[in-house]
Scaffold this motif. Structure first.
Motif, PDB file in Angstrom:
ATOM      1  N   ALA A 132       0.808  -1.518   0.110  1.00  6.38           N
ATOM      2  CA  ALA A 132      -0.028   0.006   0.085  1.00  6.38           C
ATOM      3  C   ALA A 132       1.061   1.197  -0.109  1.00  6.38           C
ATOM      4  CB  ALA A 132      -1.019   0.034   1.275  1.00  6.38           C
ATOM      5  N   LEU A 137      -4.003  -5.166  -4.090  1.00  7.78           N
ATOM      6  CA  LEU A 137      -4.076  -3.927  -3.602  1.00  7.78           C
ATOM      7  C   LEU A 137      -3.277  -3.181  -4.505  1.00  7.78           C
ATOM      8  CD1 LEU A 137      -3.011  -3.847  -0.064  1.00  7.78           C
ATOM      9  CD2 LEU A 137      -4.559  -2.261  -0.948  1.00  7.78           C
ATOM     10  N   THR A 193     -10.697  -8.988  -0.020  1.00  7.74           N
ATOM     11  CA  THR A 193      -9.965  -7.854  -0.270  1.00  7.74           C
ATOM     12  C   THR A 193     -10.430  -6.771  -1.608  1.00  7.74           C
ATOM     13  OG1 THR A 193      -8.171  -8.944   0.195  1.00  7.74           O
ATOM     14  CG2 THR A 193      -7.466  -7.186  -0.943  1.00  7.74           C
ATOM     15  N   LEU A 230     -11.688  -3.019  -1.145  1.00  9.98           N
ATOM     16  CA  LEU A 230     -11.078  -2.052  -1.493  1.00  9.98           C
ATOM     17  C   LEU A 230     -12.223  -1.084  -2.564  1.00  9.98           C
ATOM     18  CD1 LEU A 230      -7.482  -3.792  -2.436  1.00  9.98           C
ATOM     19  CD2 LEU A 230      -8.174  -1.956  -0.646  1.00  9.98           C
TER      20      LEU A 230
END
Length: 450
Positions: free
Chosen positions: A131, A190, A383, A387
């Motif tokens: 990140a 991510l 995830t 997100l």
């Protein structure tokens, strides 16, 4: 119940299974303390992997992730992982918020919490690198709470707490799959959803995105290497009462880490005809990730094989990810996704108690591949859901101006190190030829010197 909260003593007797050896709670507790210190290593690795103007923000994300993980594990994560699942073997539903924790001859929730929460924090520290330089602190905090308290906690119950996946036949000694491969899968999503840093893959931009401190990466990897001995060793909860297993796990961990580092170093030399501290450091961690799949059920020469293949996978993926325009500053995908896969996959062949090379057929390999698929699907689905929700609320990625000047200057009251004469030097730097060629300064070119 034993310290890992896996089997009931009465059930073991009924099945004629030898009762587990007494637990060395002091050893498990001390191991948990040392594993917490690996956060310093991950903070060094993350800070060294980014540009100078974002180094402090990465360390904040690592430490913020640690604190939030501890809190959410106290409230929910530990109960989801090691609470009573009422025979479902899917998710625990008791021991939430510290309720009815016990310290008896059959188990010690307090000691187990310290060790397991410290392990959960490792996964989040890894993701702080994925990140880096792009994600807001609010978005990171929300993601940390859900990933640690639910996504990872569920995987822990399925495997490390003898849930349905381990009962099926999947084997994972200390988390090559559920901790590291899972973190690598989350890191992949991510990096894709956050998208590359601005101009990252524009022509001629390579130097501007160089890691600002390979030294930090090296120092951090060495700290992680030392802490990993306690992470893997703490899983053997009998401590001094099981000298053989403790010694075997330590030897395998050392050999795999050393092999991974050396082989990565050599491969990088043949690739570019130059030595590289980053390759050496990443290779060490790659070997450690792989061996965590079965450090207690392999021969030392097998640990060498794990480290060697993990280093090979790392070297290939480290070159492939930027070629695919995947912006992964801390190389989470090559180190953790790739090496986690290697460790779990190789166990199907080299596990001394169930592997194909020891006459047990390919049944374990099938379970290992199925387990990897399930872990990947579980992590990717949730995830992605988190997100996209954060993106929809506009709290996922930092704004363009913050990204331009750096998160440290925009949101952290300045860069990690501020020099007393920094402002006075601005006119001098502007008059030099270097001012006309910022790319030659690499990531060491600080915004305060413009």
């Amino acid at each position: 119940m034993n310290p890992l909260l896996r089997h009931n003593n009465a059930e073991s007797s009924a099945l004629n299974i030898p009762a587990p050896q007494p637990t060395d709670y002091d050893w498990v507790l001390i191991s948990g303390f040392i594993v917490i210190l690996t956060q310093v290593g991950f903070a060094f690795i993350g800070a060294g992997s980014v540009r100078y103007k974002n180094a402090q923000s990465v360390v904040i994300k690592v430490f913020l992730g640690l604190f939030l993980t501890i809190l959410i594990w106290w409230l929910f994560g530990y109960g989801f992982s090691f609470g009573d699942d009422f025979q479902t073997k899917f998710l625990g539903g008791t021991k939430l918020g510290g309720a009815k924790w016990e310290a008896t001859q059959y188990g010690n929730d307090y000691t187990n919490f310290v060790f397991r929460a410290s392990g959960a924090a490792i996964g989040i520290a890894i993701l702080a690198g994925a990140a880096a330089e792009r994600m807001t602190f609010l978005g990171w905090s929300v993601f940390t709470l859900i990933y640690s308290g639910f996504i990872y906690a569920g995987l822990t119950h399925w495997t490390l707490a003898a849930g349905w996946l381990s009962s099926l036949g999947f084997k994972d000694f200390s988390g090559a799959g559920v901790v590291f491969f899972a973190a690598g899968a989350a890191g992949l999503i991510l990096t894709i959803i956050l998208k590359p840093r601005k101009t990252r893959f524009d022509n001629g931009a390579t130097m501007e995105f160089s890691r600002h401190s390979p030294l930090y990466i090296g120092f951090g990897s060495l700290l992680v290497f030392a802490g990993w001995l306690f992470y893997n060793g703490g899983v053997v909860a009998q401590g001094s009462k099981s000298q053989y297993s403790q010694g075997l796990v330590a030897v395998n961990t050392l050999i795999a880490g050393a092999t991974g580092g050396f082989v990565s170093f050599v491969i990088r030399y043949f690739q570019y005809e130059t030595t590289n501290l980053v390759a050496l450091s990443r290779g060490v961690v790659s070997g450690l990730v792989a061996v965590s799949a079965a450090a207690d059920d392999m021969k030392p020469w097998t640990a060498f094989v794990y480290g060697f293949i993990a280093a090979l996978f790392y070297s290939i993926l480290a070159k492939a990810t930027p070629s695919a325009h995947i912006d992964d500053p801390a190389e989470v995908i090559p180190v953790y996704l790739g090496s986690g896969f290697v460790g779990i996959f190789l166990s199907g062949f080299f596990d001394t108690k169930a592997g194909a090379f020891y006459g047990f057929g390919f049944k374990l390999l099938g379970y290992q591949l199925l387990g990897l698929l399930i872990i990947f699907a579980w992590v990717v689905f949730f995830t992605l859901l988190i997100l996209l929700a954060l993106k929809g609320f506009g709290v996922l990625r930092i704004d363009d101006e913050t990204e331009r000047v750096g998160i440290d200057r925009a949101q952290c009251l300045g860069e990690a190190v501020v020099f007393a004469n920094q402002v006075d030097e601005v006119p001098l730097v502007q008059k030099t030829e270097l001012a006309n060629f910022p790319s030659q300064l690499g990531s060491g070119y600080r915004s305060g010197f413009k």
